[in-house]
Design an enzyme around this catalytic site. Structure first.
Site, PDB file in Angstrom:
ATOM      1  N   SER A 160      11.081  -3.232 -17.107  1.00  0.00           N
ATOM      2  CA  SER A 160      11.956  -2.271 -16.448  1.00  0.00           C
ATOM      3  C   SER A 160      11.613  -0.854 -16.917  1.00  0.00           C
ATOM      4  CB  SER A 160      13.399  -2.662 -16.789  1.00  0.00           C
ATOM      5  OG  SER A 160      14.317  -1.830 -16.151  1.00  0.00           O
ATOM      6  N   LYS A 178      13.634   0.102 -10.059  1.00  0.00           N
ATOM      7  CA  LYS A 178      13.894  -0.477 -11.385  1.00  0.00           C
ATOM      8  C   LYS A 178      15.348  -0.936 -11.511  1.00  0.00           C
ATOM      9  CE  LYS A 178       9.783   0.148 -13.396  1.00  0.00           C
ATOM     10  NZ  LYS A 178       8.894  -0.974 -13.771  1.00  0.00           N
TER      11      LYS A 178
HETATM   12  C1  HXC Z   1       4.034  11.806  -3.071  1.00  0.00           C
HETATM   13  C2  HXC Z   1       2.682   9.941  -2.898  1.00  0.00           C
HETATM   14  C3  HXC Z   1       2.100  10.213  -4.164  1.00  0.00           C
HETATM   15  C4  HXC Z   1       2.557  11.379  -4.865  1.00  0.00           C
HETATM   16  C5  HXC Z   1       1.186   8.426  -3.357  1.00  0.00           C
HETATM   17  N1  HXC Z   1       2.077   8.833  -2.450  1.00  0.00           N
HETATM   18  N2  HXC Z   1       1.164   9.246  -4.424  1.00  0.00           N
HETATM   19  N3  HXC Z   1       3.639  10.724  -2.362  1.00  0.00           N
HETATM   20  N4  HXC Z   1       3.522  12.125  -4.282  1.00  0.00           N
HETATM   21  N5  HXC Z   1       2.047  11.734  -6.034  1.00  0.00           N
HETATM   22  C6  HXC Z   1       2.358   8.238  -1.165  1.00  0.00           C
HETATM   23  C7  HXC Z   1       1.128   8.230  -0.260  1.00  0.00           C
HETATM   24  O1  HXC Z   1       0.944   9.471   0.381  1.00  0.00           O
HETATM   25  C8  HXC Z   1       1.492   7.113   0.722  1.00  0.00           C
HETATM   26  O2  HXC Z   1       2.426   7.561   1.691  1.00  0.00           O
HETATM   27  C9  HXC Z   1       2.230   6.133  -0.146  1.00  0.00           C
HETATM   28  O3  HXC Z   1       2.699   6.852  -1.307  1.00  0.00           O
HETATM   29  C10 HXC Z   1       1.336   5.017  -0.618  1.00  0.00           C
HETATM   30  O4  HXC Z   1       0.223   5.604  -1.280  1.00  0.00           O
HETATM   31  P1  HXC Z   1      -1.193   4.862  -1.380  1.00  0.00           P
HETATM   32  O5  HXC Z   1      -2.076   5.687  -2.237  1.00  0.00           O
HETATM   33  O6  HXC Z   1      -1.667   4.480  -0.026  1.00  0.00           O
HETATM   34  O7  HXC Z   1      -0.765   3.521  -2.087  1.00  0.00           O
HETATM   35  P2  HXC Z   1      -1.557   2.618  -3.062  1.00  0.00           P
HETATM   36  O8  HXC Z   1      -3.045   2.838  -2.994  1.00  0.00           O
HETATM   37  O9  HXC Z   1      -1.075   1.258  -2.841  1.00  0.00           O
HETATM   38  O10 HXC Z   1      -1.124   3.128  -4.524  1.00  0.00           O
HETATM   39  C11 HXC Z   1       0.183   2.896  -5.027  1.00  0.00           C
HETATM   40  C12 HXC Z   1       0.639   4.061  -5.883  1.00  0.00           C
HETATM   41  C13 HXC Z   1      -0.405   4.418  -6.943  1.00  0.00           C
HETATM   42  C14 HXC Z   1       1.980   3.673  -6.559  1.00  0.00           C
HETATM   43  C15 HXC Z   1       0.861   5.257  -4.986  1.00  0.00           C
HETATM   44  O11 HXC Z   1       0.030   5.528  -7.706  1.00  0.00           O
HETATM   45  C16 HXC Z   1      -0.729   3.267  -7.829  1.00  0.00           C
HETATM   46  O12 HXC Z   1      -1.539   2.419  -7.477  1.00  0.00           O
HETATM   47  N6  HXC Z   1      -0.154   3.185  -8.995  1.00  0.00           N
HETATM   48  C17 HXC Z   1      -0.366   2.005  -9.924  1.00  0.00           C
HETATM   49  C18 HXC Z   1      -0.489   2.430 -11.334  1.00  0.00           C
HETATM   50  C19 HXC Z   1       0.728   3.146 -11.858  1.00  0.00           C
HETATM   51  O13 HXC Z   1       1.337   3.975 -11.185  1.00  0.00           O
HETATM   52  N7  HXC Z   1       1.090   2.852 -13.069  1.00  0.00           N
HETATM   53  C20 HXC Z   1       2.211   3.550 -13.723  1.00  0.00           C
HETATM   54  C21 HXC Z   1       3.379   2.723 -13.803  1.00  0.00           C
HETATM   55  S1  HXC Z   1       4.543   3.498 -14.869  1.00  0.00           S
HETATM   56  P3  HXC Z   1       1.957   7.979   3.202  1.00  0.00           P
HETATM   57  O14 HXC Z   1       3.228   8.330   3.875  1.00  0.00           O
HETATM   58  O15 HXC Z   1       1.036   9.159   3.017  1.00  0.00           O
HETATM   59  O16 HXC Z   1       1.286   6.780   3.771  1.00  0.00           O
HETATM   60  C22 HXC Z   1       6.061   3.005 -14.450  1.00  0.00           C
HETATM   61  C23 HXC Z   1       7.274   3.571 -15.136  1.00  0.00           C
HETATM   62  C24 HXC Z   1       7.070   3.952 -16.547  1.00  0.00           C
HETATM   63  O17 HXC Z   1       6.202   2.240 -13.612  1.00  0.00           O
HETATM   64  C25 HXC Z   1       8.266   4.658 -17.111  1.00  0.00           C
HETATM   65  C26 HXC Z   1       8.069   5.022 -18.575  1.00  0.00           C
HETATM   66  C27 HXC Z   1       9.143   5.901 -19.188  1.00  0.00           C
END
Ligand code: HXC
Length: 286
Positions: A160, A178
């Site tokens: 979480s 979450k």
């Molecule tokens: C606004 C955003 C964005 C941003 C992506 N999007 N990044 N919008 N600001 N910075 C939008 C995109 O434009 C798109 O919308 C939609 O989100 C999906 O983006 P994609 O890149 O096509 O998705 P995908 O390739 O599946 O990637 C998923 C993701 C990416 C969540 C966006 O960041 C990822 O893969 N993350 C995985 C790793 C990660 O984040 N780990 C950290 C977890 S930490 P549109 O409308 O343009 O289609 C955590 C909490 C920790 O969970 C807390 C600790 C205190």
């Protein structure tokens, strides 16, 4: 007194070394997001406690690298890539794990996505993407591993975040996802308790070397975060892993429906900037 006290054999920065290396012997863990970060730290802890491990994630190469490392620690390891948003692919990854290692007794729903975005500006797809990865992905993992967990009377650990219960600017999508995970955790504790399945959540604070912190501390730098944590530092992934092993294994046998915070005290700090200003006004020299 003769001999070396057990505590002196391992450093304070090796919390897993204080756990029994056979604590999870006979257990099979399935870990989503297990190729990196906190979830790989959990996999390392499980490996050192004797569990067999299946990791799941989107990137085959990342899984292969993590599996090699875990095998190097002596663990039996398998993996099959899947995106947790795709329940069929996730089921195939679970089926692969069961065929290679046997029934799963520990599920860790750890895969997550995060970015800062203004609630009024992000697209519907951006919001949905995080809910899909975090909340739906956790549900898919719980559901796909249920038949195994029912047989093994196993446990689920949801990863979480404080955003589930502390309102946070530019994290509306993450908070919603979450918070949903927290309630799913409790619902499953009640609904699946009769099967002997336990369900808990772990709330990590900032953890060293993770993609999550690279994203969250990106705009401000690490020092600001570290100053906000009462213990004054980030967690090591091993410190999260040790608590995950305790909760998921026999030491946690009567623990279900509970949330465990491993955050160095960060969640206790309310208006940290106001406390800092008061401290500066009252106690700083000159
Ligand atoms: C606004 C955003 C964005 C941003 C992506 N999007 N990044 N919008 N600001 N910075 C939008 C995109 O434009 C798109 O919308 C939609 O989100 C999906 O983006 P994609 O890149 O096509 O998705 P995908 O390739 O599946 O990637 C998923 C993701 C990416 C969540 C966006 O960041 C990822 O893969 N993350 C995985 C790793 C990660 O984040 N780990 C950290 C977890 S930490 P549109 O409308 O343009 O289609 C955590 C909490 C920790 O969970 C807390 C600790 C205190």
């Amino acid at each position: 007194m003769t001999g070396t006290p057990a505590a002196a054999k391992t450093s304070d920065h090796d919390p897993i070394g204080h756990l029994s290396p056979t604590m999870l012997e006979g257990h099979v863990a399935f870990i989503t997001g297990g190729g990196s970060g906190i979830n790989l730290g959990i996999a390392r802890a499980f490996a050192r406690c004797g569990a067999a491990i299946a990791i799941c994630g989107r990137t085959e190469e990342r899984l292969a690298g993590a599996a090699e490392e875990l095998r190097g620690m002596g663990a039996k390891v398998t993996y099959k890539a899947a995106d947790v948003r795709d329940p069929e692919a996730l089921q195939a990854s679970v089926d692969h794990a069961v065929s290679e290692l046997g029934d799963i007794s520990i599920t860790v729903a750890g895969a997550a996505g995060n970015f800062f975005a203004k609630a009024e500006e992000m697209s519907a797809n951006a919001f949905r993407t995080v809910v899909d990865i975090d909340l739906m992905g956790a549900y898919h993992a719980a559901r796909a591993t249920f038949p195994s967990l029912q047989k093994t009377r196993g446990s689920i650990l949801f990863i979480s975040a404080s955003q589930a219960f502390k309102a946070t600017k530019y994290q509306a999508h993450v908070g919603a996802a979450k918070a949903g995970i927290e309630m799913l955790m409790k619902d499953l504790a009640v609904e699946w308790g009769g099967h002997g399945i336990r369900s808990n959540s772990l709330v990590p604070g900032p953890v060293e070397g993770t993609e999550g912190m690279a994203r969250l501390a990106g705009p401000t730098g690490d020092d600001l975060w570290k100053r906000a944590v009462p213990l004054g530092r980030y967690a090591q992934t091993e410190e999260i892993g040790a608590m995950a092993a305790v909760l998921s294994g026999p030491l946690g046998a009567y623990v279900t429906g509970s949330q465990y915070t491993v955050d160095g005290g960060l969640g206790l700090v309310g208006s940290g900037h106001i406390s800092d200003a008061v401290e500066k006004a009252l106690f700083s020299e000159g």
